[in-house]
Design an enzyme around this catalytic site. Structure first.
Site, short mmCIF file in Angstrom:
data_model
loop_
_atom_site.label_atom_id
_atom_site.label_comp_id
_atom_site.label_asym_id
_atom_site.label_seq_id
_atom_site.Cartn_x
_atom_site.Cartn_y
_atom_site.Cartn_z
N ASP A 126 0.86 -1.19 -0.10
CA ASP A 126 0.02 0.11 0.05
C ASP A 126 1.04 1.25 -0.12
OD1 ASP A 126 -3.03 0.85 0.45
OD2 ASP A 126 -1.51 2.10 1.62
N GLU A 128 2.17 5.03 -0.38
CA GLU A 128 1.82 6.58 -0.02
C GLU A 128 2.55 7.45 -0.98
OE1 GLU A 128 -0.67 6.96 1.91
OE2 GLU A 128 -1.10 5.10 2.61
N ALA A 129 1.98 8.39 -1.39
CA ALA A 129 2.42 9.37 -2.58
C ALA A 129 2.25 10.73 -1.95
CB ALA A 129 1.66 9.07 -3.84
N ASP A 226 -2.36 1.17 -6.60
CA ASP A 226 -1.00 1.07 -6.13
C ASP A 226 0.01 0.86 -7.31
OD1 ASP A 226 -1.14 1.31 -3.03
OD2 ASP A 226 -2.81 0.63 -3.70
N HIS A 285 -3.78 5.98 6.60
CA HIS A 285 -2.81 6.48 5.54
C HIS A 285 -1.47 6.59 5.84
CE1 HIS A 285 -6.38 8.10 3.41
NE2 HIS A 285 -6.73 8.44 4.54
N ASP A 290 -2.00 0.80 7.01
CA ASP A 290 -2.98 0.30 5.86
C ASP A 290 -2.59 -0.99 5.29
OD1 ASP A 290 -4.15 2.90 5.92
OD2 ASP A 290 -3.43 3.67 3.94
#
Ligand code: AMP
Ligand code: MG
Length: 341
Positions: A126, A128-129, A226, A285, A290
């Site tokens: 998962d 994160e960006a 993703d 998040h 997550d």
């Protein structure tokens, strides 16, 4: 909050803006994955006229007529989990009887079953960006956290976790919104390595677990983005090829909807947990938290009798439903994909 994830616009053009429903993340014109027939009993050398299927179908009919209280009581008598909404309880009970009847029927026929054909491990990812509030259409996301949680499908336990933060290179300053959303600070990403080095570490971690060599494995994500969006865009930005081993994956939202026969509503992590009677654990998040919570949903599904299978893939930069023949095929051994020429 989860809703926004579905409405991220892509500069890359591979994935279209979705109304939040996972199937709508496919490109227009692409075919929707045929519904996974989780309810259909599976046996290696039987046809569906076998008496055992009639028994299963009768049991399913009875379960369909049971009230929520009757379901709860039955599950409790069988020492099965009694949590979740009515549809979840029904599916759990049906799976239990199906497995029981097929096992005894296979034992009587001297059939060992198909356990060995299934993945040994499922690796939850998962990302994160970087982001902004309401992500403008031309916003280019860069991966800032790369977490993985490995599920052993035989023991139904977490076999390991991986977490690295990533230094964004195109736009090194995180927006206040992104820091608030993910809890990832500017100092954390400043101290992190750029994506290609983190990907190398991830490959090494997967190799050390002997995935794709000794053990059959595949990836699992919450939604299609993703891989089809965050990883795809990041590989282009970092001038590296898209990794072969991440070309196919299980989209848990699709699998969940098909398995529990959830009506065609928006499915997100919080919905999946809530319907199973589970609470989110940790910080939403955070990529690792997550991933852990997605893994809890996957474990619950495996315990309820779902054989999670690859249902999406990326082909020539396009997100497509996985072909049926690829459903149980494991991912190839992890390899550094090499630079783009
Ligand atoms: P998630 O896995 O839900 O934490 O989302 C993955 C990434 O999607 C985040 O790191 C953000 O880049 C983006 N994202 C998620 N939720 C939002 C939101 N509400 N607004 C803008 N971007 C978001
Ligand atoms: Mg996340």
């Amino acid at each position: 909050m989860d809703d926004h994830k579905e409405n991220i616009h892509s500069a890359d053009g591979n994935v279209n803006v979705s109304n939040g429903d996972d199937d709508n993340k496919l490109k227009p014109g692409s075919t929707i994955c045929p519904k996974e027939k989780e309810d259909a009993p599976r046996a290696s050398n039987s046809d569906f006229s076998h008496a055992v299927y009639k028994e299963i179908s009768l049991a399913n009919g009875q379960i369909n007529r049971m009230s929520k209280e009757e379901l709860r009581l039955k599950l409790s008598q069988l020492k099965l989990d009694t949590r979740g909404v009515k549809d979840v309880m029904k599916k759990r009970l049906k799976s239990h009887y199906k497995k029981q009847k097929l096992t005894s029927s296979a034992a009587a026929a001297g059939d060992a079953g198909q356990a060995d054909a299934y993945y040994d491990y499922i690796c939850v990812v998962d990302f994160e960006a970087t982001c902004e509030e309401d992500n403008p259409p031309d916003f280019v996301h860069e991966i800032i956290e790369f977490p993985m949680v490995l599920i052993n499908t035989r023991t139904l336990e977490i076999a390991g976790t991986f977490q690295e933060y990533v230094k964004p290179e195109l736009c090194s300053k995180l927006s206040d919104f992104c820091v608030q959303l993910t809890g990832i600070t500017q100092e954390t990403v400043n101290a992190a390595q750029p994506f290609p080095l983190v990907l190398k570490q991830a490959v090494k971690w997967l190799e050390e677990k002997e995935l794709g060599t000794r053990y059959k494995y595949t990836f699992l994500t919450d939604g299609a983005w993703d891989m089809s969006k965050f990883l795809n865009i990041q590989c282009r930005l970092s001038q590296i090829r898209y990794p072969q081993f991440a070309r196919r994956w299980i989209n848990i939202r699709k699998a969940y909807r098909n398995f529990y026969k959830v009506p065609h509503i928006q499915i997100k992590l919080s919905t999946m947990l809530a319907k199973l009677g589970l609470q989110y654990e940790g910080r939403p998040h955070s990529g690792l938290d997550d991933s852990r919570n997605i893994a809890r949903v996957a474990l619950r599904m495996l315990r309820d009798g779902c054989r999670l299978r690859v249902n999406e893939h990326l082909h020539a930069g396009q997100l497509l439903p996985a072909p049926a023949w690829a459903a149980e095929e494991g991912a190839p051994p992890p390899r550094w994909p090499g630079n783009r020429r």
